[in-house]
Design an enzyme around this catalytic site. Structure first.
Site, PDB file in Angstrom:
ATOM      1  N   HIS A 234       0.843  -1.203   0.000  1.00 11.90           N
ATOM      2  CA  HIS A 234       0.000   0.000   0.000  1.00 11.90           C
ATOM      3  C   HIS A 234       0.877   1.252   0.000  1.00 11.90           C
ATOM      4  O   HIS A 234       0.698   2.137  -0.837  1.00 11.90           O
ATOM      5  CB  HIS A 234      -0.925   0.019   1.220  1.00 11.90           C
TER       6      HIS A 234
ATOM      7  N   ASP B 180       6.525  21.991 -26.489  1.00  5.34           N
ATOM      8  CA  ASP B 180       6.458  20.641 -25.924  1.00  5.34           C
ATOM      9  C   ASP B 180       7.512  20.553 -24.824  1.00  5.34           C
ATOM     10  O   ASP B 180       8.211  21.522 -24.546  1.00  5.34           O
ATOM     11  CB  ASP B 180       6.729  19.566 -26.993  1.00  5.34           C
TER      12      ASP B 180
ATOM     13  N   TRP C  33       7.101   0.082   3.810  1.00  6.16           N
ATOM     14  CA  TRP C  33       7.555   0.819   2.626  1.00  6.16           C
ATOM     15  C   TRP C  33       8.965   1.374   2.819  1.00  6.16           C
ATOM     16  O   TRP C  33       9.628   1.737   1.862  1.00  6.16           O
ATOM     17  CB  TRP C  33       6.581   1.942   2.262  1.00  6.16           C
TER      18      TRP C  33
ATOM     19  N   SER D  92      12.664   6.036 -14.145  1.00  5.16           N
ATOM     20  CA  SER D  92      11.561   6.824 -14.675  1.00  5.16           C
ATOM     21  C   SER D  92      11.516   8.218 -14.045  1.00  5.16           C
ATOM     22  O   SER D  92      11.415   9.224 -14.745  1.00  5.16           O
ATOM     23  CB  SER D  92      10.252   6.083 -14.431  1.00  5.16           C
ATOM     24  N   SER D  93      11.617   8.273 -12.707  1.00  8.22           N
ATOM     25  CA  SER D  93      11.548   9.583 -12.046  1.00  8.22           C
ATOM     26  C   SER D  93      12.694  10.480 -12.446  1.00  8.22           C
ATOM     27  O   SER D  93      12.517  11.678 -12.644  1.00  8.22           O
ATOM     28  CB  SER D  93      11.622   9.450 -10.529  1.00  8.22           C
TER      29      SER D  93
ATOM     30  N   HIS E 115      13.573  11.765   3.473  1.00 12.84           N
ATOM     31  CA  HIS E 115      12.969  13.033   3.837  1.00 12.84           C
ATOM     32  C   HIS E 115      12.820  13.969   2.653  1.00 12.84           C
ATOM     33  O   HIS E 115      11.731  14.491   2.434  1.00 12.84           O
ATOM     34  CB  HIS E 115      13.638  13.724   5.022  1.00 12.84           C
TER      35      HIS E 115
ATOM     36  N   GLU F 158      12.302  13.079  -0.183  1.00 14.45           N
ATOM     37  CA  GLU F 158      11.200  12.463  -0.911  1.00 14.45           C
ATOM     38  C   GLU F 158       9.843  12.995  -0.453  1.00 14.45           C
ATOM     39  O   GLU F 158       8.961  13.241  -1.278  1.00 14.45           O
ATOM     40  CB  GLU F 158      11.271  10.940  -0.742  1.00 14.45           C
TER      41      GLU F 158
ATOM     42  N   TYR G  11       9.203  15.861   0.577  1.00 16.05           N
ATOM     43  CA  TYR G  11       9.033  17.187  -0.016  1.00 16.05           C
ATOM     44  C   TYR G  11       8.840  17.104  -1.524  1.00 16.05           C
ATOM     45  O   TYR G  11       8.191  17.962  -2.122  1.00 16.05           O
ATOM     46  CB  TYR G  11      10.188  18.108   0.388  1.00 16.05           C
TER      47      TYR G  11
ATOM     48  N   SER H 192      -0.934  27.567  -4.956  1.00 11.26           N
ATOM     49  CA  SER H 192      -0.567  28.951  -5.222  1.00 11.26           C
ATOM     50  C   SER H 192      -1.137  29.434  -6.547  1.00 11.26           C
ATOM     51  O   SER H 192      -1.160  30.638  -6.814  1.00 11.26           O
ATOM     52  CB  SER H 192       0.957  29.107  -5.253  1.00 11.26           C
TER      53      SER H 192
ATOM     54  N   HIS I 129      15.461  12.844  11.885  1.00 10.17           N
ATOM     55  CA  HIS I 129      14.278  12.929  12.762  1.00 10.17           C
ATOM     56  C   HIS I 129      13.402  11.679  12.611  1.00 10.17           C
ATOM     57  O   HIS I 129      12.484  11.490  13.388  1.00 10.17           O
ATOM     58  CB  HIS I 129      13.480  14.217  12.552  1.00 10.17           C
ATOM     59  N   HIS I 130      13.684  10.858  11.607  1.00 14.78           N
ATOM     60  CA  HIS I 130      12.967   9.592  11.493  1.00 14.78           C
ATOM     61  C   HIS I 130      13.600   8.505  12.344  1.00 14.78           C
ATOM     62  O   HIS I 130      13.097   7.386  12.387  1.00 14.78           O
ATOM     63  CB  HIS I 130      12.926   9.132  10.038  1.00 14.78           C
TER      64      HIS I 130
ATOM     65  N   THR J 112       7.763  26.889   5.764  1.00 10.43           N
ATOM     66  CA  THR J 112       6.435  26.308   5.522  1.00 10.43           C
ATOM     67  C   THR J 112       5.364  27.245   6.059  1.00 10.43           C
ATOM     68  O   THR J 112       4.332  27.473   5.413  1.00 10.43           O
ATOM     69  CB  THR J 112       6.320  24.928   6.190  1.00 10.43           C
TER      70      THR J 112
ATOM     71  N   LYS K 270       4.632  30.084   3.764  1.00 11.77           N
ATOM     72  CA  LYS K 270       3.717  29.723   2.678  1.00 11.77           C
ATOM     73  C   LYS K 270       2.268  29.777   3.130  1.00 11.77           C
ATOM     74  O   LYS K 270       1.416  30.391   2.476  1.00 11.77           O
ATOM     75  CB  LYS K 270       4.037  28.320   2.176  1.00 11.77           C
TER      76      LYS K 270
ATOM     77  N   ARG L  22       2.061   1.011  15.029  1.00 11.37           N
ATOM     78  CA  ARG L  22       1.686   0.852  13.628  1.00 11.37           C
ATOM     79  C   ARG L  22       2.155  -0.505  13.127  1.00 11.37           C
ATOM     80  O   ARG L  22       2.960  -1.176  13.780  1.00 11.37           O
ATOM     81  CB  ARG L  22       2.283   1.981  12.791  1.00 11.37           C
TER      82      ARG L  22
HETATM   83  C1  HEM Z   1       6.390  21.059   9.458  1.00 12.76           C
HETATM   84  C2  HEM Z   1       6.724  20.083   8.709  1.00 12.76           C
HETATM   85  C3  HEM Z   1       7.034  18.657   9.156  1.00 12.76           C
HETATM   86  C4  HEM Z   1       7.655  18.196  10.267  1.00 12.76           C
HETATM   87  C5  HEM Z   1       8.206  19.024  11.402  1.00 12.76           C
HETATM   88  C6  HEM Z   1       7.701  16.753  10.177  1.00 12.76           C
HETATM   89  C7  HEM Z   1       8.267  15.911  11.122  1.00 12.76           C
HETATM   90  C8  HEM Z   1       8.240  14.530  11.058  1.00 12.76           C
HETATM   91  C9  HEM Z   1       8.881  13.645  11.986  1.00 12.76           C
HETATM   92  C10 HEM Z   1       9.693  14.092  13.205  1.00 12.76           C
HETATM   93  C11 HEM Z   1       8.631  12.366  11.609  1.00 12.76           C
HETATM   94  C12 HEM Z   1       9.145  11.091  12.262  1.00 12.76           C
HETATM   95  C13 HEM Z   1       8.167  10.522  13.196  1.00 12.76           C
HETATM   96  C14 HEM Z   1       8.570   9.170  13.700  1.00 12.76           C
HETATM   97  O1  HEM Z   1       8.751   8.241  12.891  1.00 12.76           O
HETATM   98  O2  HEM Z   1       8.678   9.031  14.923  1.00 12.76           O
HETATM   99  C15 HEM Z   1       7.843  12.433  10.423  1.00 12.76           C
HETATM  100  C16 HEM Z   1       7.382  11.329   9.734  1.00 12.76           C
HETATM  101  C17 HEM Z   1       6.842  11.411   8.451  1.00 12.76           C
HETATM  102  N1  HEM Z   1       6.544  12.566   7.761  1.00 12.76           N
HETATM  103 FE1  HEM Z   1       6.721  14.443   8.450  1.00 12.76          FE
HETATM  104  N2  HEM Z   1       7.101  16.367   9.033  1.00 12.76           N
HETATM  105  C18 HEM Z   1       6.690  17.498   8.370  1.00 12.76           C
HETATM  106  C19 HEM Z   1       6.056  17.555   7.154  1.00 12.76           C
HETATM  107  C20 HEM Z   1       5.841  16.476   6.340  1.00 12.76           C
HETATM  108  C21 HEM Z   1       5.396  16.547   4.987  1.00 12.76           C
HETATM  109  C22 HEM Z   1       5.096  17.819   4.223  1.00 12.76           C
HETATM  110  C23 HEM Z   1       5.313  15.270   4.537  1.00 12.76           C
HETATM  111  C24 HEM Z   1       4.906  14.748   3.192  1.00 12.76           C
HETATM  112  C25 HEM Z   1       4.225  15.332   2.307  1.00 12.76           C
HETATM  113  C26 HEM Z   1       5.692  14.400   5.610  1.00 12.76           C
HETATM  114  C27 HEM Z   1       5.707  13.025   5.522  1.00 12.76           C
HETATM  115  C28 HEM Z   1       6.097  12.184   6.519  1.00 12.76           C
HETATM  116  C29 HEM Z   1       6.088  10.757   6.416  1.00 12.76           C
HETATM  117  C30 HEM Z   1       5.668   9.938   5.185  1.00 12.76           C
HETATM  118  C31 HEM Z   1       6.537  10.264   7.636  1.00 12.76           C
HETATM  119  C32 HEM Z   1       6.596   8.821   8.087  1.00 12.76           C
HETATM  120  C33 HEM Z   1       7.606   7.996   7.486  1.00 12.76           C
HETATM  121  C34 HEM Z   1       7.527   6.588   8.009  1.00 12.76           C
HETATM  122  O3  HEM Z   1       8.093   6.306   9.068  1.00 12.76           O
HETATM  123  O4  HEM Z   1       6.883   5.754   7.348  1.00 12.76           O
HETATM  124  N3  HEM Z   1       5.998  15.164   6.703  1.00 12.76           N
HETATM  125  N4  HEM Z   1       7.606  13.769  10.094  1.00 12.76           N
HETATM  126 CU    CU Z   2      11.111  13.650   7.481  1.00  8.27          CU
END
Ligand code: HEM
Ligand code: CU
Lengths: 191, 535
Positions: free
Chosen positions: B79, B108, B150, B178-179, B262, B264, B266, B277, B311-312, B337, B340, B459
């Protein structure tokens, strides 16, 4: 040739080439992260890895008025069915004091086994202050079929160990690397 | 002779618009390729959504219901992969293909043949990936599909990965190629193909955000390719990048993965910033507030995204100084952010707003994406993350930013530009139903995840403690509701594709700005053979 003199196609090709080089370089960068990571970890002890070579210098002093608790835990990795334990579970030491700990590993199977033990320290920042003058993890250890082996480890703590580290854990995971070693030898032989 | 010349002319006319299957297989036309990308990503959205339905069905009630835990893990893994690489990313590439040439007055994309390649690799990549799920469900012996999440952490994906991991590696390589080709095409197009007078600082924000996204892609997709290559050699060629027994380190995998991962996230959200916008000024009938600050904010978000990856992985046991560094850097990202969000709100401030469908989605985006940003900030606080990490709170966070963020903005884009693509106004009744049902169900689906997460529900498990039963019931109801609501969007798009509905004028939205509205609707097969005049 300046950019204006080129046709759009030529300019496109040029930009394409630059970007492709960049993409390939970033692919290389992924692999560069490996030595980078190892160097950073060596310098900072970031991932709790202890030095893989024996300390040659003796400690200069023993800090009698401080004690640090060192705990030992053992884990069995893939392919290990026998025993892997440490005789001592926890020991209080003075920084600079030389200490001996016995680990035991056994091979209950009917064929010889080559093992490798991997140390890890938690919290990681303590790793830098742990000096081992002798460790079974420095080399691969062969366990003969049915053998129970005594594997000593001798260490001392750096007298400089920061005062907020009062306790840390040293963990060993033992792996059966017989096949891996055999694989290496085979590929060498094939060459 | 004269007949020969006439047939030749005839041939020449048809040459540009082949029909049937060939038109799509061999297309080098940015609009056709854009359309292919968009339909493909929608198909992936529905497939990935189906897997999510399996997850939610299993979690509807505590205890084991429909699938065994091993299969459940395959569902969460595929998923995530399908949604990230199959739905969100190709959708934004489709939008880029359609809109960037129209917006900058180019005939084009710069590299049309490469464009064809970059699309046609994708169906093969996903056939491989999804094929392993089909095999797992129906194949002889049910060989496991990828089941390691994933994020495919080693050693789960190396030493303990199922045989299908090698198919997964191949398909990730293909998606990556591709990307990268798609991204290179965008950069080359924006750099070299702008109409005279279209200076960089006159470009619409969607073009800007995509340009920066493209640079991110070229920088980090190769790192992903490196990570899966190391996995492959660890699995089969005796290396030990991530294998502790051979002197490697599984934590290294997490560093390499998140160095890609990370940026990614963005990559998935920056194009959305561009979409919103474009839409908010159109329906607030005011120019975008702080255009230049938007450009700089986007660029600084992109740069900062390279120094926050850990941070992950706060819980892997980093030294204090390291966690502090990554904590502050992460919090720093919320400054651009925030700029914006401020600018979007300021654009609406005292505007003469109307609430057509694209605007509804865009406003929902601003509000709900901000919710996701706030939970992100909570997660960025290291000691707090020790509790939240790997709980449903994280799941709530990234679904707010990705579903009610990225995907809502993609819907906004579709409702905004469908008139231009198809020449037909999207059906209003169905569109309103789609919007309100999605809005309410998405919040029912994702908001309670915060609560169960804070209470400690981990999770990626097929079961949960009884105390979480009520919330999970409602989350699952929200999930089914949200999933079904998307069929309304299928109806909207199919109606437009079948040319059923009100005909769209060249500029269907009164306040819309930009070159794309100066060509007729639907946009002719070839546009801007002579460059437009940019004022
Ligand atoms: C103010 C902006 C953001 C902050 C401060 C932030 C912070 C964080 C942090 C600290 C985690 C890790 C959490 C953990 O695993 O314990 C996380 C996970 C994640 N964030 Fe954000 N994030 C922000 C914006 C975004 C945006 C814009 C996206 C995507 C469009 C995003 C997508 C994700 C995803 C996919 C994960 C989980 C990844 C995984 O473990 O599977 N975040 N974020
Ligand atoms: Cu991140």
């Amino acid at each position: 040739m300046s950019d204006e003199q080129l046709s759009v196609e030529q300019r496109n090709k040029r930009t394409l080439k630059k970007l492709l080089i960049w993409a390939v370089a970033m692919f290389g960068f992924a692999f560069l992260m490996v030595p980078f990571y190892n160097v950073i970890c060596d310098v900072t002890g970031l991932n709790g890895k202890t030095s893989s070579t024996a300390a040659t210098q003796a400690p200069e002093t023993v800090v009698e008025d401080r004690t640090v608790t060192v705990e030992f835990i053992t884990q069995k990795g893939d392919g290990i069915s026998g025993e892997f334990t440490s005789e001592t579970k926890r020991v209080k030491v003075h920084p600079g004091e030389i200490t001996l700990v016995h680990f035991f590993a056994s091979n209950p199977t009917s064929s010889d086994m080559i093992t490798q033990s991997i140390p890890s320290v938690t919290p990681g920042e303590a790793a830098r202050y742990l000096h081992k003058t002798q460790c079974f993890c420095f080399d691969q250890q062969t366990l003969l079929a049915g053998e129970r082996k005594d594997m000593p480890m001798i260490f001392y703590l750096d007298p400089e160990i920061p005062s907020h580290i009062n306790q840390f854990t040293l963990s060993y995971t033992i792996f059966d690397v017989t096949e891996r070693v055999a694989g290496k030898n085979n590929s060498v032989a094939a060459n | 002779m004269s007949t020969a010349a006439a047939t030749h002319d005839d041939h020449h006319d048809h040459h540009h618009a082949p029909t049937g299957l060939k038109r799509w297989l061999f297309s080098t036309n940015h609009k056709d390729i854009g359309t292919l990308y968009l339909w493909f990503s929608f198909a992936m959205f529905l497939s990935g959504g189906f897997l999510a339905m399996v997850i939610r069905a299993e979690l509807l009630e505590p205890g084991m219901q429909f699938v065994d835990p091993e299969f459940f893990n395959q569902m969460t893994t595929v998923h995530g992969l399908v949604m990230v690489f199959g739905a969100v990313m190709p959708a934004t590439v489709g939008l880029a293909n359609w809109m960037i040439p129209l917006m900058i007055g180019a005939p084009d994309m710069a590299l049309p043949r490469m464009n064809n390649w970059s699309f046609w690799i994708l169906p093969f990549a996903f056939t491989i990936l999804i094929g392993s799920v089909v095999m797992s469900a129906f194949g002889a012996g049910n060989p496991s599909a990828p089941n390691f999440g994933w994020t495919f952490y080693a050693p789960l994906s190396t030493k303990y990965g199922p045989a299908s991991t090698d198919l997964f590696i191949l398909s990730v390589h293909m998606m990556g190629i591709s990307s990268i080709m798609g991204a290179i095409n965008v950069v080359v197009t924006v750099f070299n193909m702008r109409a005279p007078g279209m200076t960089l600082m006159k470009m619409p924000l969607f073009v800007w955000t995509w340009l920066i996204t493209a640079f991110l892609l070229i920088a980090v997709i190769p790192v992903l390719a490196g990570a899966v290559t190391m996995m492959l050699t660890d699995r089969h060629f005796g290396t030990s990048f991530f294998d502790a027994a051979g002197g490697g380190d599984p934590v290294l995998f997490q560093h390499v993965f998140w160095f890609f991962g990370h940026p990614e996230v963005y990559i998935m959200i920056l194009p959305s910033f561009g979409i919103v916008s474009a839409i908010i000024p159109a329906f607030a009938r005011k120019p975008l507030f702080g255009y230049a600050s938007m450009v700089y904010a986007t660029a600084s978000i992109a740069l900062l995204s390279f120094v926050v990856w850990a941070h992950h992985m706060f819980t892997v046991g980093m030294p204090l100084a390291g966690t502090l560094f990554f904590m502050y850097m992460t919090m720093l990202i919320s400054v651009p952010t925030g700029v914006k969000v401020f600018n979007w709100v300021a654009t609406m401030w005292r505007g003469s707003m109307t609430f057509e469908l694209p605007m509804k989605w865009a406003i929902a985006f601003v509000v709900l994406f901000t919710c996701g940003g706030l939970s992100g900030l909570m997660l960025a606080i290291t000691p707090v993350d020790f509790q939240y990490h790997d709980t449903y709170f994280v799941v709530a966070h990234f679904h707010y930013v990705l579903v009610t963020g990225a995907i809502f903005s993609i819907f906004a884009a579709a409702y905004y530009w469908l008139p231009k693509w198809s020449g037909i106004m999207p059906n209003k009744t169905l569109g309103e139903l789609h919007f309100w049902n999605s809005l309410i169900s998405a919040n029912l689906l994702f908001f309670p995840m915060h609560f169960v997460g804070l209470a400690g529900m981990p999770r990626r498990y097929a079961d949960y403690a009884l105390q979480f039963a009520d919330y999970n019931f409602w989350i699952s109801i929200g999930g089914f509701w949200f999933g079904l609501s998307q069929l309304l969007f299928l109806a909207v798009t199919v109606l437009c594709a079948m040319k059923k509905g009100e005909k769209a004028p060249a500029k269907p939205w009164e306040g819309a700005e930009g070159l794309e509205w100066e060509v007729p609707s639907p946009a002719p097969f070839h546009t801007y053979d002579t460059p437009p005049v940019v004022k």
